[in-house]
Motif scaffolding. Structure first.
Motif, PDB file in Angstrom:
ATOM      1  N   LEU A  46       0.820  -1.197   0.000  1.00  0.00           N
ATOM      2  CA  LEU A  46       0.000   0.000   0.000  1.00  0.00           C
ATOM      3  C   LEU A  46       0.856   1.250   0.000  1.00  0.00           C
ATOM      4  CD1 LEU A  46      -2.938  -0.714   2.465  1.00  0.00           C
ATOM      5  CD2 LEU A  46      -3.065  -0.329   0.018  1.00  0.00           C
ATOM      6  N   ARG A  47       1.885   1.253   0.844  1.00  0.00           N
ATOM      7  CA  ARG A  47       2.759   2.426   0.897  1.00  0.00           C
ATOM      8  C   ARG A  47       3.453   2.638  -0.437  1.00  0.00           C
ATOM      9  NH1 ARG A  47       3.861   0.207   6.009  1.00  0.00           N
ATOM     10  NH2 ARG A  47       5.757  -0.776   5.231  1.00  0.00           N
ATOM     11  N   ARG A  48       3.834   1.546  -1.043  1.00  0.00           N
ATOM     12  CA  ARG A  48       4.568   1.634  -2.295  1.00  0.00           C
ATOM     13  C   ARG A  48       3.680   2.175  -3.410  1.00  0.00           C
ATOM     14  NH1 ARG A  48       6.217  -3.104  -2.013  1.00  0.00           N
ATOM     15  NH2 ARG A  48       4.747  -4.183  -3.366  1.00  0.00           N
ATOM     16  N   ARG A  49       2.444   1.751  -3.430  1.00  0.00           N
ATOM     17  CA  ARG A  49       1.575   2.149  -4.523  1.00  0.00           C
ATOM     18  C   ARG A  49       0.789   3.411  -4.211  1.00  0.00           C
ATOM     19  NH1 ARG A  49      -1.240  -3.468  -6.259  1.00  0.00           N
ATOM     20  NH2 ARG A  49      -1.811  -2.278  -8.115  1.00  0.00           N
ATOM     21  N   GLY A  50       0.696   3.765  -2.927  1.00  0.00           N
ATOM     22  CA  GLY A  50       0.244   5.097  -2.558  1.00  0.00           C
ATOM     23  C   GLY A  50      -1.238   5.377  -2.612  1.00  0.00           C
ATOM     24  N   MET A  51      -2.116   4.364  -2.615  1.00  0.00           N
ATOM     25  CA  MET A  51      -3.545   4.626  -2.586  1.00  0.00           C
ATOM     26  C   MET A  51      -4.108   4.253  -1.230  1.00  0.00           C
ATOM     27  SD  MET A  51      -5.367   3.817  -6.205  1.00  0.00           S
ATOM     28  CE  MET A  51      -6.812   4.661  -5.602  1.00  0.00           C
ATOM     29  N   THR A  52      -4.896   5.139  -0.639  1.00  0.00           N
ATOM     30  CA  THR A  52      -5.486   4.883   0.669  1.00  0.00           C
ATOM     31  C   THR A  52      -7.004   4.826   0.559  1.00  0.00           C
ATOM     32  OG1 THR A  52      -5.478   7.260   1.157  1.00  0.00           O
ATOM     33  CG2 THR A  52      -3.575   5.972   1.892  1.00  0.00           C
ATOM     34  N   ALA A  53      -7.616   4.249   1.578  1.00  0.00           N
ATOM     35  CA  ALA A  53      -9.071   4.110   1.601  1.00  0.00           C
ATOM     36  C   ALA A  53      -9.740   5.476   1.668  1.00  0.00           C
ATOM     37  CB  ALA A  53      -9.483   3.260   2.793  1.00  0.00           C
ATOM     38  N   PHE A  54     -10.914   5.573   1.102  1.00  0.00           N
ATOM     39  CA  PHE A  54     -11.706   6.797   1.183  1.00  0.00           C
ATOM     40  C   PHE A  54     -13.178   6.426   1.291  1.00  0.00           C
ATOM     41  CE2 PHE A  54     -11.230   5.767  -3.291  1.00  0.00           C
ATOM     42  CZ  PHE A  54     -12.498   5.954  -3.824  1.00  0.00           C
ATOM     43  N   SER A  55     -13.988   7.366   1.785  1.00  0.00           N
ATOM     44  CA  SER A  55     -15.397   7.078   2.060  1.00  0.00           C
ATOM     45  C   SER A  55     -16.327   7.904   1.191  1.00  0.00           C
ATOM     46  CB  SER A  55     -15.716   7.330   3.538  1.00  0.00           C
ATOM     47  OG  SER A  55     -14.975   6.450   4.359  1.00  0.00           O
ATOM     48  N   ILE A  56     -17.477   7.324   0.896  1.00  0.00           N
ATOM     49  CA  ILE A  56     -18.538   7.979   0.143  1.00  0.00           C
ATOM     50  C   ILE A  56     -19.755   8.081   1.044  1.00  0.00           C
ATOM     51  CG2 ILE A  56     -20.073   7.784  -1.859  1.00  0.00           C
ATOM     52  CD1 ILE A  56     -17.914   5.980  -3.122  1.00  0.00           C
ATOM     53  N   PRO A  57     -20.300   9.278   1.266  1.00  0.00           N
ATOM     54  CA  PRO A  57     -21.504   9.382   2.104  1.00  0.00           C
ATOM     55  C   PRO A  57     -22.696   8.728   1.424  1.00  0.00           C
ATOM     56  CG  PRO A  57     -20.992  11.488   1.082  1.00  0.00           C
ATOM     57  CD  PRO A  57     -19.834  10.581   0.777  1.00  0.00           C
ATOM     58  N   LEU A  58     -23.557   8.106   2.231  1.00  0.00           N
ATOM     59  CA  LEU A  58     -24.747   7.442   1.717  1.00  0.00           C
ATOM     60  C   LEU A  58     -25.999   8.074   2.309  1.00  0.00           C
ATOM     61  CD1 LEU A  58     -23.676   3.667   2.000  1.00  0.00           C
ATOM     62  CD2 LEU A  58     -23.422   5.192   0.027  1.00  0.00           C
ATOM     63  N   ASP A  59     -27.023   8.194   1.515  1.00  0.00           N
ATOM     64  CA  ASP A  59     -28.330   8.648   1.966  1.00  0.00           C
ATOM     65  C   ASP A  59     -29.229   7.431   2.121  1.00  0.00           C
ATOM     66  OD1 ASP A  59     -30.310  10.342   2.754  1.00  0.00           O
ATOM     67  OD2 ASP A  59     -30.581  11.335   0.823  1.00  0.00           O
ATOM     68  N   ASP A  60     -30.325   7.598   2.867  1.00  0.00           N
ATOM     69  CA  ASP A  60     -31.218   6.485   3.183  1.00  0.00           C
ATOM     70  C   ASP A  60     -32.600   6.777   2.621  1.00  0.00           C
ATOM     71  OD1 ASP A  60     -32.698   4.465   4.312  1.00  0.00           O
ATOM     72  OD2 ASP A  60     -32.330   5.021   6.384  1.00  0.00           O
ATOM     73  N   GLN A  61     -33.042   5.907   1.717  1.00  0.00           N
ATOM     74  CA  GLN A  61     -34.430   5.976   1.295  1.00  0.00           C
ATOM     75  C   GLN A  61     -35.283   5.533   2.465  1.00  0.00           C
ATOM     76  OE1 GLN A  61     -35.513   3.316  -1.834  1.00  0.00           O
ATOM     77  NE2 GLN A  61     -37.615   4.039  -1.978  1.00  0.00           N
ATOM     78  N   PHE A  62     -36.211   6.374   2.903  1.00  0.00           N
ATOM     79  CA  PHE A  62     -36.966   6.084   4.122  1.00  0.00           C
ATOM     80  C   PHE A  62     -38.445   6.301   3.853  1.00  0.00           C
ATOM     81  CE2 PHE A  62     -38.696   7.130   8.349  1.00  0.00           C
ATOM     82  CZ  PHE A  62     -38.173   6.102   9.106  1.00  0.00           C
ATOM     83  N   ASP A  63     -39.229   5.257   4.111  1.00  0.00           N
ATOM     84  CA  ASP A  63     -40.676   5.345   3.926  1.00  0.00           C
ATOM     85  C   ASP A  63     -41.340   4.660   5.110  1.00  0.00           C
ATOM     86  OD1 ASP A  63     -43.190   5.744   2.917  1.00  0.00           O
ATOM     87  OD2 ASP A  63     -43.084   4.115   1.450  1.00  0.00           O
ATOM     88  N   GLY A  64     -41.072   5.190   6.321  1.00  0.00           N
ATOM     89  CA  GLY A  64     -41.579   4.590   7.537  1.00  0.00           C
ATOM     90  C   GLY A  64     -40.655   3.525   8.088  1.00  0.00           C
ATOM     91  N   THR A  65     -39.767   3.013   7.259  1.00  0.00           N
ATOM     92  CA  THR A  65     -38.747   2.055   7.686  1.00  0.00           C
ATOM     93  C   THR A  65     -37.556   2.227   6.774  1.00  0.00           C
ATOM     94  OG1 THR A  65     -38.304  -0.276   8.166  1.00  0.00           O
ATOM     95  CG2 THR A  65     -39.590   0.195   6.204  1.00  0.00           C
ATOM     96  N   ASP A  66     -36.381   1.853   7.249  1.00  0.00           N
ATOM     97  CA  ASP A  66     -35.194   1.986   6.410  1.00  0.00           C
ATOM     98  C   ASP A  66     -35.285   1.027   5.228  1.00  0.00           C
ATOM     99  OD1 ASP A  66     -33.477   3.816   8.158  1.00  0.00           O
ATOM    100  OD2 ASP A  66     -34.007   2.212   9.556  1.00  0.00           O
ATOM    101  N   LEU A  67     -35.084   1.563   4.062  1.00  0.00           N
ATOM    102  CA  LEU A  67     -35.258   0.770   2.864  1.00  0.00           C
ATOM    103  C   LEU A  67     -33.960   0.508   2.116  1.00  0.00           C
ATOM    104  CD1 LEU A  67     -38.465   2.407   1.346  1.00  0.00           C
ATOM    105  CD2 LEU A  67     -38.307   0.409   2.804  1.00  0.00           C
TER     106      LEU A  67
END
Length: 399
Positions: A46-67
């Motif tokens: 990982l150090r050699r190739r130089g790419m690290t983890a990253f996050s993407i925010p997620l939204d929740d479709q909600f119709d009275g319960t998590d969908l």
């Protein structure tokens, strides 16, 4: 969502009489693992190739319960933002396009003519899904169907572009998709494909973490290339994906227990699919009815929606309905993943508001858990080692 057919494509006392239920013994096993640390050698790479983890925010479709949870990718040149479900129950990338028109009017549509890097293969396909994004069962084989045009384009995620990614633009869709606030699906199977394969080729570890939360908690996210340590509040328990899974995220389970009890049928071995694109749980009819028999005799099949079950809404809130699914760690120790009683009620049926739909749908030939389980854990999906990991995500189970 789980693809069904592709055309041209690839602890309470048991109160139910007449059952052979027995009390389960022990409790979910907790094991200390250094699993959250990158193994030696792998870290050096990982150090050699130089790419690290990253996050993407997620939204929740909600119709009275998590969908459903979904987030953005960028498609084309210049990039167009497209919201998609990151779906562990499928393999390909498909999203709505301007060629779809009225059937896709509720979604953001990709305009192929505005992308200088889009290439059409001039091939049209149809794909059907065995499970949908909401809580209602799929009633017929033609309920969730997409008609799509094959092609390729550049996909950009986390600021990193992957050219020549195979994709499918939706040119028609059935009405069941119309209410979706997202435009499509990005498959996240056990084999890296599409943009994720591109990221892996550029040095990102072939792993992702999912923090799928109840709407009231929010801040759900997908982490590509690793895990978000700040969302993990226990050791990670690892279990191996069985050989021959053919791209499907699934684990062998030795037992299902209900409120601390099981039966010979529920204590039999089964393979359970983990599908982030599906909300409910699915089991074959006999298993489904064995589970419901241990919760309440008043839970009955709902005639107008085959595969669905329900009970009077006035009664459902009083029912204990904790499901424990037993799996085995890579070191051979059993552990439980729990769907708490809070998940039993997925809301009233639209044609009978006095009857509430219950969590599990019957679907012969399918054993599957979705968001109703996953939102109670931080889940890790390790493609390199073909294993899955689970840890407590800090969210109380009654939410």
């Amino acid at each position: 969502m789980l693809t069904s057919a592709v055309v041209g494509l690839v602890a309470c006392a048991l109160s139910v009489a007449g059952t052979d239920a027995v009390a389960t013994t022990g409790s979910p096993y907790k094991i200390s693992l250094a699993s959250r640390k990158i193994p030696k050698g792998h870290a050096a790479a990982l150090r050699r190739r130089g790419m690290t983890a990253f996050s993407i925010p997620l939204d929740d479709q909600f119709d009275g319960t998590d969908l459903q949870w979904f987030g953005n990718i960028s498609v084309g040149t210049p990039p167009q933002t497209i919201p998609v479900v990151f779906d562990t129950g499928s393999e390909t990338l498909e999203f709505t396009s301007t060629q779809c028109g009225a059937p896709c009017a509720n979604q953001i549509m990709f305009d192929t003519e505005k992308s200088s890097t889009y290439i059409s293969y001039n091939q049209t396909f149809s794909i059907a899904f065995a499970t949908g994004g909401g809580v209602n069962p799929v009633i017929s084989a033609d309920e969730y169907v997409l008609t799509m045009l094959a092609g390729e384009d550049t996909i950009t995620v986390g600021g990193i572009a992957t050219p020549n990614v195979s994709l499918y633009t939706v040119i028609n869709q059935t009405e069941a998709f119309a209410s979706d606030p997202y435009s499509g699906i990005q498959g996240m199977s056990t084999q890296a494909q599409g943009f994720f394969a591109g990221l892996v080729q550029q040095g990102l570890p072939a792993m992702f973490g999912m923090y799928l939360t109840p709407k009231i908690i929010g801040n759900a996210e997908l982490t590509l290339g690793g895990v978000d340590e700040s969302k993990i509040f226990s050791d990670i328990l690892w279990s191996e994906v069985p050989a021959g899974s053919d791209g499907t995220w699934q684990l062998n389970s030795s037992q299902i227990s209900v409120n601390g009890y099981t039966t010979p049928l529920l204590a039999s071995n089964r393979t359970v699919i983990f599908d982030s694109g599906t909300s409910n749980a699915y089991f074959d009819t006999n298993t489904t009815e064995a589970i419901y028999a241990m919760i309440s005799p008043n839970i009955k099949p709902y005639a107008s929606e085959p595969g669905a079950y329900g009970i009077a809404c006035s009664e459902i809130g009083t029912l204990p309905a904790t499901l424990d699914l037993t799996f085995t760690t890579i070191t051979g120790e059993p552990f439980n993943l729990t769907i708490p009683s809070s998940e039993l009620n997925v809301g009233p049926f639209s044609d009978d508001p006095s009857t509430c739909q219950t969590l599990i749908n019957a679907f012969d030939g399918l054993e599957l858990v979705g968001g109703s389980l996953l939102k109670h854990y931080y889940s890790v999906w390790d493609l390199s080692n073909q294993r899955m990991g689970f840890a407590w995500n800090g969210v109380p189970q009654w939410l």
